[in-house]
Scaffold this motif. Structure first.
Motif, PDB file in Angstrom:
ATOM      1  N   LEU A   1      36.406   6.557  25.090  1.00 30.14           N
ATOM      2  CA  LEU A   1      36.175   7.342  23.886  1.00 30.14           C
ATOM      3  C   LEU A   1      36.999   6.816  22.703  1.00 30.14           C
ATOM      4  O   LEU A   1      36.535   6.821  21.562  1.00 30.14           O
ATOM      5  N   LEU A   2      38.227   6.360  22.985  1.00 31.68           N
ATOM      6  CA  LEU A   2      39.058   5.799  21.922  1.00 31.68           C
ATOM      7  C   LEU A   2      38.405   4.550  21.337  1.00 31.68           C
ATOM      8  O   LEU A   2      38.382   4.356  20.112  1.00 31.68           O
TER       9      LEU A   2
ATOM     10  N   ALA B   1      34.658  -2.723  23.967  1.00 29.88           N
ATOM     11  CA  ALA B   1      35.695  -2.298  24.908  1.00 29.88           C
ATOM     12  C   ALA B   1      35.233  -1.095  25.708  1.00 29.88           C
ATOM     13  O   ALA B   1      35.436  -1.023  26.929  1.00 29.88           O
ATOM     14  N   ALA B   2      34.591  -0.139  25.019  1.00 29.61           N
ATOM     15  CA  ALA B   2      34.108   1.066  25.697  1.00 29.61           C
ATOM     16  C   ALA B   2      33.052   0.721  26.741  1.00 29.61           C
ATOM     17  O   ALA B   2      33.079   1.236  27.876  1.00 29.61           O
TER      18      ALA B   2
ATOM     19  N   GLY C   1      38.795  -3.716  29.212  1.00 28.18           N
ATOM     20  CA  GLY C   1      38.324  -2.586  28.426  1.00 28.18           C
ATOM     21  C   GLY C   1      39.457  -1.836  27.756  1.00 28.18           C
ATOM     22  O   GLY C   1      39.392  -1.521  26.554  1.00 28.18           O
ATOM     23  N   GLU C   2      40.526  -1.578  28.512  1.00 33.48           N
ATOM     24  CA  GLU C   2      41.637  -0.807  27.963  1.00 33.48           C
ATOM     25  C   GLU C   2      42.416  -1.628  26.933  1.00 33.48           C
ATOM     26  O   GLU C   2      42.826  -1.103  25.885  1.00 33.48           O
ATOM     27  N   MET C   3      42.613  -2.919  27.207  1.00 30.99           N
ATOM     28  CA  MET C   3      43.332  -3.757  26.253  1.00 30.99           C
ATOM     29  C   MET C   3      42.556  -3.876  24.945  1.00 30.99           C
ATOM     30  O   MET C   3      43.129  -3.751  23.847  1.00 30.99           O
ATOM     31  N   LEU C   4      41.251  -4.077  25.025  1.00 38.12           N
ATOM     32  CA  LEU C   4      40.439  -4.205  23.819  1.00 38.12           C
ATOM     33  C   LEU C   4      40.349  -2.889  23.056  1.00 38.12           C
ATOM     34  O   LEU C   4      40.272  -2.882  21.822  1.00 38.12           O
ATOM     35  N   ALA C   5      40.350  -1.756  23.772  1.00 33.01           N
ATOM     36  CA  ALA C   5      40.322  -0.454  23.103  1.00 33.01           C
ATOM     37  C   ALA C   5      41.602  -0.245  22.285  1.00 33.01           C
ATOM     38  O   ALA C   5      41.562   0.236  21.143  1.00 33.01           O
TER      39      ALA C   5
ATOM     40  N   PRO D   1      41.179  -0.108  13.034  1.00 33.05           N
ATOM     41  CA  PRO D   1      39.920   0.647  13.083  1.00 33.05           C
ATOM     42  C   PRO D   1      39.010   0.303  11.911  1.00 33.05           C
ATOM     43  O   PRO D   1      39.379  -0.471  11.014  1.00 33.05           O
ATOM     44  N   ALA D   2      37.833   0.899  11.889  1.00 38.72           N
ATOM     45  CA  ALA D   2      36.854   0.618  10.846  1.00 38.72           C
ATOM     46  C   ALA D   2      37.380   1.042   9.473  1.00 38.72           C
ATOM     47  O   ALA D   2      38.249   1.914   9.357  1.00 38.72           O
ATOM     48  N   GLU D   3      36.831   0.412   8.465  1.00 39.94           N
ATOM     49  CA  GLU D   3      37.245   0.708   7.094  1.00 39.94           C
ATOM     50  C   GLU D   3      37.008   2.187   6.771  1.00 39.94           C
ATOM     51  O   GLU D   3      35.973   2.762   7.108  1.00 39.94           O
ATOM     52  N   GLY D   4      37.979   2.807   6.112  1.00 39.74           N
ATOM     53  CA  GLY D   4      37.854   4.206   5.743  1.00 39.74           C
ATOM     54  C   GLY D   4      38.527   5.162   6.701  1.00 39.74           C
ATOM     55  O   GLY D   4      38.716   6.346   6.383  1.00 39.74           O
ATOM     56  N   LEU D   5      38.889   4.695   7.892  1.00 39.83           N
ATOM     57  CA  LEU D   5      39.602   5.536   8.852  1.00 39.83           C
ATOM     58  C   LEU D   5      41.109   5.409   8.614  1.00 39.83           C
ATOM     59  O   LEU D   5      41.597   4.368   8.160  1.00 39.83           O
ATOM     60  N   ASN D   6      41.827   6.461   8.932  1.00 36.51           N
ATOM     61  CA  ASN D   6      43.276   6.517   8.705  1.00 36.51           C
ATOM     62  C   ASN D   6      43.989   5.614   9.710  1.00 36.51           C
ATOM     63  O   ASN D   6      44.140   5.979  10.876  1.00 36.51           O
ATOM     64  N   ARG D   7      44.443   4.466   9.272  1.00 28.18           N
ATOM     65  CA  ARG D   7      45.039   3.494  10.197  1.00 28.18           C
ATOM     66  C   ARG D   7      46.331   4.018  10.803  1.00 28.18           C
ATOM     67  O   ARG D   7      46.620   3.756  11.975  1.00 28.18           O
TER      68      ARG D   7
END
Length: 525
Positions: free
Chosen positions: A338-339, A351-352, A422-426, A433-439
């Protein structure tokens, strides 16, 4: 790749969806006299192996015929009108996102049928057991193959009834209460999800998932998208399961028969996360962008919560059930899935999808192994298994002990095995994160995920130490049977694929990445 005509590919995908249902009906009919073998029970269990084996072969043929040079394109498509008044169509197709999940489902169901042939679960007649197993497979395969929102919902719900009865009729102690809790949670979530799907279909004028993904939310206002993602996400989060909607899962796993736990963890949980990727991300991107930080927060909380719950169960004197512990570990592992989705980046979504497959392989193997331990000791209670000197699997059943240790280190994310990537890439995706999200918020989520990996290593190593190590067999205690040939046959493919995916992740990522890139771009690439 093998050059297979489009019509044959269409037939193979339709066969994957329809054959389990036909096999389920045939399982309830009397066996022909020449095929009964030593008993009708043996005949119906062999029927289950045959049908699931044929479905696995069809899935492998579909994989060989799949155009691996163009995994973002929907292939083997069938699109015919079904309910014209509602514009509902029988639309099937497969791309790089759904193909690995179809193969995983076919493989795990076949291995469960093979295991059950030699070790039938205690309970009523095998006829109903095999029929329910096949209906469960049909619903799961259909969920990953259909491209219509109404059909997706029907397939999504189709698995509830067989899983309910598998737990309630063939499960262990507390099975009826666990089955009731499972059906109640998932049905309530599904009702809300249906409202979200109908909202999208009515507002957009179509239920076709490909057309909706290509439109990429342009025909839906932001408020409609947010409401739709909230409603759909609630139903998907229950099935995933996301903390704090997870409480049905430990009870269901603890009570379920071995093959029920394998399929529940290995396949059914993936239906929820697949829905996020296939429906929420491309169809309502603005809604996902608004709600992604909250999804990431719940995911990070689930990672830490699941690990702490496992640590509490693993400590001496806690009377922790090993099946329950692995169920809580799934809450943490699915938190990483989910992350990754909540980062809204190609890296995170890949990753997911990778972690989905890795979790299915590794946790499926873990539940097989714990089921074998429970068969030998009569309990999965960790304190009882550890005892005064430990179960000492390394000394008494070395192959079983080695397999349990292998599955544990794969589950904790050891580099070189499937659980790592999967976990490392997540976590890597959460760093950017994507543009516009609170880094800054996502950096906190990444740190919590990193803490979760440390806690995961702690509780799994405690389990291995308590169960695998110990003193010599006490006088008078019977010998412990090591891995049997039928168990080796059922578990070896999972071990081999866990190693293969860990050493050669490009096999899976090469399939998913082009499809994910196109999905996030709204089908414009």
């Amino acid at each position: 790749m093998i050059d297979i005509s489009e019509s044959v590919m269409q037939f193979l995908l339709a066969f994957l969806v329809a054959a389990p249902l036909l096999g389920a009906v045939a399982a309830l009919l009397p066996a022909p006299p020449g095929l009964k073998g030593t008993s009708p029970d043996q005949a119906v269990l062999r029927h289950g192996v045959t049908v699931t084996g044929a479905i696995l072969l069809a899935a492998l043929a579909l994989t060989l015929g799949f155009d691996h040079d163009d995994p973002s394109r929907m292939q083997a498509t069938t699109d015919i009108s079904w309910i014209s008044a509602l514009n509902v169509r029988i639309h099937l197709g497969v791309d790089g996102i759904s193909l690995p999940l179809l193969v995983l489902t076919a493989l795990l169901t076949f291995l469960c049928a093979l295991y059950s042939y030699f070790k039938p679960p205690a309970g009523p007649s095998p006829k109903a057991f095999v029929a329910l197993l096949l209906v469960l497979e049909a619903g799961t395969l259909a969920t990953f193959a259909v491209l219509d929102l109404v059909l997706f919902f029907l397939a999504f719900e189709m698995v509830l009834v067989p899983m309910y009865f598998l737990i309630a009729r063939w499960g262990g102690e507390g099975r009826r209460a666990a089955a009731g809790k499972f059906i109640l949670y998932t049905l309530l979530g599904s009702v809300v999800m249906l409202l979200g799907l109908l909202l999208i279909g009515i507002k957009a004028g179509t239920f076709d998932m490909v057309a909706l993904a290509t439109d990429n939310g342009r025909g839906l206002t932001t408020s409609v998208q947010v409401i739709a993602v909230l409603a759909i996400g609630l139903g998907l989060a229950v099935k995933t399961p996301m903390w704090p909607l997870h409480s049905w899962l430990p009870d269901a796993h603890t009570a379920a028969p071995t093959v029920g736990s394998v399929l529940l963890a290995g396949v059914l949980l993936k239906m929820g996360t697949y829905g996020f990727v296939r429906i929420a991300l491309p169809i309502a991107p603005d809604g996902m962008h608004t709600l992604a930080p909250y999804l990431a927060a719940f995911a990070a909380a689930g990672i830490v919560y699941g690990s702490l719950a496992c640590l509490a169960l693993a400590r001496p004197g806690a009377k922790g059930d090993l099946k329950r512990l692995i169920a809580y570990s799934s809450v943490g592992h699915m938190g990483f899935v989910l992350l990754g989705i909540a980062t809204l980046t190609p890296t995170g979504v890949n990753a997911a999808l990778f972690a989905n497959i890795a979790h299915g392989l590794i946790t499926g193997l873990l539940f097989f192994l714990v089921g074998a331990l429970k068969d030998r000791y009569g309990t999965a209670d960790l304190d009882t298994l550890a005892g005064a000197t430990g179960a000492a699997l390394y000394g008494r059943a070395p192959r079983l002990g080695a397999l349990l240790a292998f599955a544990a280190v794969a589950s904790l994310g050891l580099p070189g095995l499937a659980g790592f990537w999967g976990e490392m890439l997540a976590l890597f995706a959460a760093f950017d994160p994507a543009e516009g999200l609170n880094r800054a918020a996502y950096l906190v989520f990444m740190a919590l995920g990193g803490l979760g990996t440390l806690l995961t290593a702690a509780y799994l190593l405690i389990v291995v130490r308590r169960v695998c190590m110990g003193g010599p067999r006490p006088a008078g205690e019977p010998e412990l049977a090591d891995v049997q040939p039928y168990e080796l046959a059922a578990w070896t493919p999972l071990v081999a694929l866990t190693v293969l995916a860990g050493l050669w992740p490009a096999v899976l990522l090469g399939l998913t990445d082009p499809a994910v890139q196109q999905l996030l771009a709204g089908g414009t690439q």
